[in-house]
Design a protein around this motif. Structure first.
Motif, mmCIF file in Angstrom:
data_model
loop_
_atom_site.group_PDB
_atom_site.id
_atom_site.type_symbol
_atom_site.label_atom_id
_atom_site.label_comp_id
_atom_site.label_asym_id
_atom_site.label_seq_id
_atom_site.Cartn_x
_atom_site.Cartn_y
_atom_site.Cartn_z
ATOM 1 N N VAL A 282 13.709 9.970 10.275
ATOM 2 C CA VAL A 282 12.820 8.828 10.524
ATOM 3 C C VAL A 282 11.598 9.394 11.243
ATOM 4 O O VAL A 282 11.636 9.656 12.438
ATOM 5 C CB VAL A 282 13.510 7.736 11.366
ATOM 6 C CG1 VAL A 282 12.544 6.573 11.622
ATOM 7 C CG2 VAL A 282 14.755 7.217 10.652
ATOM 8 N N SER A 283 10.554 9.634 10.495
ATOM 9 C CA SER A 283 9.360 10.300 11.039
ATOM 10 C C SER A 283 8.329 9.286 11.502
ATOM 11 O O SER A 283 8.077 8.297 10.816
ATOM 12 C CB SER A 283 8.724 11.192 9.978
ATOM 13 O OG SER A 283 9.633 12.163 9.543
ATOM 14 N N LYS A 284 7.746 9.569 12.651
ATOM 15 C CA LYS A 284 6.635 8.751 13.168
ATOM 16 C C LYS A 284 5.321 9.381 12.696
ATOM 17 O O LYS A 284 5.313 10.496 12.155
ATOM 18 C CB LYS A 284 6.670 8.733 14.704
ATOM 19 C CG LYS A 284 7.961 8.214 15.279
ATOM 20 C CD LYS A 284 7.883 6.713 15.370
ATOM 21 C CE LYS A 284 9.147 6.123 15.959
ATOM 22 N NZ LYS A 284 9.347 4.753 15.563
ATOM 23 N N LEU A 285 4.216 8.693 13.006
ATOM 24 C CA LEU A 285 2.918 9.259 12.638
ATOM 25 C C LEU A 285 2.705 10.612 13.309
ATOM 26 O O LEU A 285 2.125 11.524 12.718
ATOM 27 C CB LEU A 285 1.798 8.293 13.036
ATOM 28 C CG LEU A 285 1.627 7.058 12.136
ATOM 29 C CD1 LEU A 285 0.606 6.102 12.728
ATOM 30 C CD2 LEU A 285 1.230 7.441 10.712
ATOM 31 N N THR A 317 14.687 -0.654 2.309
ATOM 32 C CA THR A 317 15.069 -1.688 3.271
ATOM 33 C C THR A 317 15.870 -2.749 2.532
ATOM 34 O O THR A 317 15.302 -3.592 1.847
ATOM 35 C CB THR A 317 13.787 -2.331 3.858
ATOM 36 O OG1 THR A 317 12.896 -1.292 4.226
ATOM 37 C CG2 THR A 317 14.094 -3.178 5.055
ATOM 38 N N LYS A 343 16.811 2.621 10.000
ATOM 39 C CA LYS A 343 15.420 2.738 9.534
ATOM 40 C C LYS A 343 15.389 3.467 8.182
ATOM 41 O O LYS A 343 16.285 4.255 7.872
ATOM 42 C CB LYS A 343 14.588 3.545 10.530
ATOM 43 C CG LYS A 343 14.552 2.951 11.927
ATOM 44 C CD LYS A 343 13.451 1.933 12.038
ATOM 45 C CE LYS A 343 13.302 1.450 13.463
ATOM 46 N NZ LYS A 343 12.857 0.076 13.541
ATOM 47 N N ALA A 344 14.324 3.228 7.444
ATOM 48 C CA ALA A 344 14.160 3.920 6.167
ATOM 49 C C ALA A 344 13.966 5.413 6.405
ATOM 50 O O ALA A 344 13.321 5.821 7.370
ATOM 51 C CB ALA A 344 12.956 3.353 5.434
ATOM 52 N N LEU B 4 1.472 7.204 0.373
ATOM 53 C CA LEU B 4 2.309 6.267 1.117
ATOM 54 C C LEU B 4 1.554 5.720 2.325
ATOM 55 O O LEU B 4 1.554 4.506 2.581
ATOM 56 C CB LEU B 4 3.590 6.980 1.579
ATOM 57 C CG LEU B 4 4.419 6.235 2.619
ATOM 58 C CD1 LEU B 4 5.072 5.008 2.029
ATOM 59 C CD2 LEU B 4 5.467 7.136 3.235
ATOM 60 N N ILE B 5 0.895 6.605 3.060
ATOM 61 C CA ILE B 5 0.186 6.190 4.282
ATOM 62 C C ILE B 5 -0.911 5.179 3.926
ATOM 63 O O ILE B 5 -1.088 4.174 4.620
ATOM 64 C CB ILE B 5 -0.441 7.424 4.982
ATOM 65 C CG1 ILE B 5 0.646 8.440 5.373
ATOM 66 C CG2 ILE B 5 -1.310 7.020 6.163
ATOM 67 C CD1 ILE B 5 1.273 8.245 6.724
ATOM 68 N N GLY B 64 9.684 -0.317 4.517
ATOM 69 C CA GLY B 64 10.627 0.320 5.445
ATOM 70 C C GLY B 64 10.037 1.571 6.055
ATOM 71 O O GLY B 64 10.210 1.852 7.253
ATOM 72 N N GLU B 65 9.309 2.315 5.244
ATOM 73 C CA GLU B 65 8.727 3.551 5.763
ATOM 74 C C GLU B 65 7.545 3.262 6.687
ATOM 75 O O GLU B 65 7.328 3.988 7.663
ATOM 76 C CB GLU B 65 8.367 4.466 4.607
ATOM 77 C CG GLU B 65 9.656 5.038 4.042
ATOM 78 C CD GLU B 65 9.500 5.766 2.752
ATOM 79 O OE1 GLU B 65 8.451 6.373 2.567
ATOM 80 O OE2 GLU B 65 10.430 5.706 1.944
ATOM 81 N N GLU B 67 7.439 0.783 8.643
ATOM 82 C CA GLU B 67 8.080 0.403 9.894
ATOM 83 C C GLU B 67 8.567 1.651 10.636
ATOM 84 O O GLU B 67 8.380 1.783 11.848
ATOM 85 C CB GLU B 67 9.254 -0.518 9.572
ATOM 86 C CG GLU B 67 9.580 -1.485 10.680
ATOM 87 C CD GLU B 67 10.847 -2.268 10.398
ATOM 88 O OE1 GLU B 67 11.316 -2.299 9.256
ATOM 89 O OE2 GLU B 67 11.371 -2.838 11.376
ATOM 90 N N ALA B 68 9.169 2.572 9.884
ATOM 91 C CA ALA B 68 9.645 3.823 10.500
ATOM 92 C C ALA B 68 8.484 4.611 11.109
ATOM 93 O O ALA B 68 8.614 5.214 12.181
ATOM 94 C CB ALA B 68 10.376 4.661 9.447
ATOM 95 N N LEU B 69 7.342 4.578 10.434
ATOM 96 C CA LEU B 69 6.165 5.306 10.938
ATOM 97 C C LEU B 69 5.552 4.642 12.174
ATOM 98 O O LEU B 69 4.726 5.229 12.862
ATOM 99 C CB LEU B 69 5.090 5.391 9.839
ATOM 100 C CG LEU B 69 5.333 6.390 8.715
ATOM 101 C CD1 LEU B 69 4.376 6.117 7.564
ATOM 102 C CD2 LEU B 69 5.166 7.828 9.209
ATOM 103 N N GLY B 70 5.943 3.397 12.428
ATOM 104 C CA GLY B 70 5.401 2.674 13.577
ATOM 105 C C GLY B 70 4.110 1.932 13.254
ATOM 106 O O GLY B 70 3.403 1.509 14.161
ATOM 107 N N VAL B 71 3.811 1.760 11.962
ATOM 108 C CA VAL B 71 2.581 1.063 11.561
ATOM 109 C C VAL B 71 2.837 -0.443 11.413
ATOM 110 O O VAL B 71 1.980 -1.253 11.725
ATOM 111 C CB VAL B 71 2.051 1.633 10.221
ATOM 112 C CG1 VAL B 71 0.835 0.861 9.737
ATOM 113 C CG2 VAL B 71 1.737 3.115 10.370
ATOM 114 N N GLU B 74 8.639 -5.582 11.601
ATOM 115 C CA GLU B 74 9.256 -6.647 10.809
ATOM 116 C C GLU B 74 10.366 -7.304 11.615
ATOM 117 O O GLU B 74 11.177 -6.613 12.216
ATOM 118 C CB GLU B 74 9.844 -6.085 9.506
ATOM 119 C CG GLU B 74 10.347 -7.186 8.596
ATOM 120 C CD GLU B 74 11.009 -6.647 7.326
ATOM 121 O OE1 GLU B 74 10.748 -7.186 6.266
ATOM 122 O OE2 GLU B 74 11.801 -5.687 7.430
ATOM 123 N N LEU B 99 -6.145 4.736 8.634
ATOM 124 C CA LEU B 99 -4.894 4.964 7.904
ATOM 125 C C LEU B 99 -5.021 4.555 6.433
ATOM 126 O O LEU B 99 -4.538 5.248 5.537
ATOM 127 C CB LEU B 99 -3.805 4.112 8.574
ATOM 128 C CG LEU B 99 -2.382 4.573 8.441
ATOM 129 C CD1 LEU B 99 -2.174 5.853 9.227
ATOM 130 C CD2 LEU B 99 -1.443 3.496 8.988
#
Lengths: 371, 184
Positions: A282-285, A317, A343-344, B4-5, B64-65, B67-71, B74, B99
């Motif tokens: 689960v990678s963040k920016l 999800t 998390k995805a 994706l971003i 989902g991704e 959300e995982a990235l913190g953008v 939900e 972004l």
């Protein structure tokens, strides 16, 4: 080792069990919402069985590994999907066997009815509701492949209680928007949770395993060498026959003859790319920023970059509806704290050739020390 | 082809600029459909039809991704008769603009138009409107020219719960907005 045919029989069997369970448990709502009667439900049961049996006939060699080499639609961004090939094959090569089969006198199916359900077309009419059983959040395809792959690979992941899912599956209607979807009764939520977790574990431990992914890269690149212009023929009348000639055996034969370039050679000698760097599952920016720095440092020795988000098996999800005991639909994540916090997976894997692995490790250490 | 971003950036923009400052999952799916298919925004999805309208599971994967990235954020919201999702953007507009990159910059006009036209639609009407557009585009691809009543009839076969009048009324609205190509 198992075959696509074996899987197709399994999907047909599972879809039939699911269909019968929903018909039994949700008959009233099917009649009310989708205008079904007894004959209509009997007819569409057979339609779903045929569609389930044929859902994968459009796959190219080695199934999803080759999907990236399907051509773009009309030169745009979107690529053809194997379902569109399945539909095209049903409308052409399988038309006669479907329409002129003796038992079809009872149903009067046209090949187009099966194709419309497979590809998702308004021509499928109310039968579109059943498309969730073939390609949906809780479909017969993934239920079969998880259990079958788990069994044949010999891992303990991928298992869940199929029979409990089937005992508790039903059509769930939302009062607020009136939409109807395949869901599960409250008594089956643990079975549905286990299905989602089975998928999660199979993804992290098998489908997106670094070495399995490496072989996907080599197979895809070898196929690109083997295919005229590097892409498969289109699912059109003029090109479909050529597409059907591309099967696993033809590709294996060409690889054995030494074709497929560098990647064909790597496959036959098992000298695969090495995974040199991975972002967290689960990678963040900020993790993506680190990935960018690593790629800049490694430069041209990065041989491949594979993202979980691009994998066909990605978990996403899930949105499985659970019908509560008070008849108020709730999402599965409301019942399952495990799934509410799942998390995805957006992991990215970087690969280098074995010849560059030592050099890459040195450079990687330098960049990671600095951060 | 969008990244994706960038797509997650578009999702964030849709949520941030929706009338309520958030959108549900149905709205996200159907707005993406309108953006990509009739409006030509290059999101790279492959929509196909289900009884609940055009759908591509890749949209939910991207969500989902995001959300995982913190953008994106939900949360599930419960109603007496069911539940929904509330998707909002976790970034401020400047961060989001970076972004969304080229995709957001290039197609901002399309995105604003789609929000303006459909941002206030209920989930049920988004399903219906997107199904009408999907059925129309199928007819157009098959080189058919059909009256609006025929398009409504085809959609009612998929969605028998909608009255013919309601479907026809929605189809006429879409026709006035030039979103139907096969209807004569």
């Amino acid at each position: 080792m198992h075959t696509r045919f074996e899987h197709s029989l399994g999907v047909m069997h599972t879809a039939t069990l699911m269909y019968d369970a929903i018909r039994e448990r949700s008959r009233e709502i099917l009649e009310l919402e989708l205008a079904y009667n007894k004959e209509g439900l009997g007819r569409d049961r057979q339609l779903v069985r045929i569609a389930a049996l044929l859902h994968d006939v459009g796959h190219g060699p080695f199934s999803h590994a080759a999907e990236e080499l399907l051509p773009n639609i009309n030169g745009g961004d979107g690529k053809y999907k194997h379902e569109q090939y399945s539909a095209a094959i049903v409308r052409s090569d399988l038309k006669d066997v479907i329409e002129n089969h003796p038992s079809n006198a009872n149903y009067g199916f046209k090949a187009d009815d099966v194709a419309a359900l497979l590809e998702g077309s308004s021509r499928a009419k109310q039968a579109l509701f059943w498309r969730d059983l073939i390609d949906g959040q809780m479909d017969a395809d993934r239920m079969d492949y998880l259990l079958r792959d788990s069994y044949h690979i010999g891992v303990q992941y991928g298992r869940f209680d199929l029979h409990r899912v089937i005992q508790t599956i039903e059509a769930v209607r939302f009062e607020n928007d009136g939409s109807l979807r395949v869901g599960i009764s409250a008594g089956g939520w643990h079975a549905a949770e286990a299905l989602v977790l089975a998928r999660y574990f199979m993804f992290t431990q098998v489908y997106f395993h670094k070495t399995r992914v490496a072989y996907d890269i080599h197979l895809r690149r070898a196929l690109k060498e083997l295919l005229p212009k590097g892409v498969f023929p289109k699912p059109t009348t003029s090109e479909l026959t050529d597409y059907l000639k591309w099967d696993d055996w033809r590709v294996l034969g060409l690889l054995t003859e030494g074709k497929g370039g560098e990647h064909g050679h790597r496959l036959t000698t098992r000298n695969h790319f090495r995974n040199i760097y991975s972002t967290p599952e689960v990678s963040k920016l900020s993790d993506m920023d680190e990935l960018k720095s690593v790629k800049e440092k490694l430069g041209a020795i990065v041989a491949a970059e594979e993202a979980a988000s691009k994998s066909w098996y990605k978990t996403g999800t899930p949105d499985i509806r659970v019908m509560s005991e008070t008849k108020s639909p709730q999402p599965l994540s409301k019942y399952s704290t495990v799934l509410a916090n799942l998390k995805a997976n957006n992991q990215v894997l970087l690969y280098v050739s074995p010849e560059h692995a030592d050099d890459a490790r040195k450079k990687l250490n330098e960049v990671l020390k600095k951060r | 082809m969008s990244s994706l971003i960038e797509r997650v950036g578009v999702f964030g923009y849709l949520a941030q600029n929706a009338p309520s400052r958030w959108i549900g999952r149905t709205a996200l799916m159907k707005l993406c459909y309108f953006l990509q298919e009739p409006c030509g925004t290059r999101l790279g999805y492959s929509f196909s039809l289900y009884s609940y309208g055009p759908f591509d599971s890749a949209v939910l994967s991207d969500l989902g991704e995001g959300e995982a990235l913190g953008v994106l954020r939900e949360e599930v919201i419960s109603y007496p008769s069911g539940y929904g999702y509330r998707i909002s953007c976790a970034l401020d507009p400047d961060e989001l603009a970076k972004l969304g990159g080229e995709l957001l910059h290039r197609y901002q006009g399309n995105i604003d138009w789609v929000i303006q036209q459909f941002g206030n639609y209920s989930a049920a009407d988004l399903e219906l409107a997107s199904t009408l557009v999907y059925a129309d585009r199928e007819a157009f691809a098959a080189e058919e020219k059909i009256p609006i009543t025929e398009l409504s009839r085809r959609v009612q076969e998929v969605k028998p719960r909608f009255s013919n009048d309601h479907i026809l009324h929605q189809a006429e609205y879409l026709q006035r907005k030039n979103l139907l190509s096969a209807v004569v």
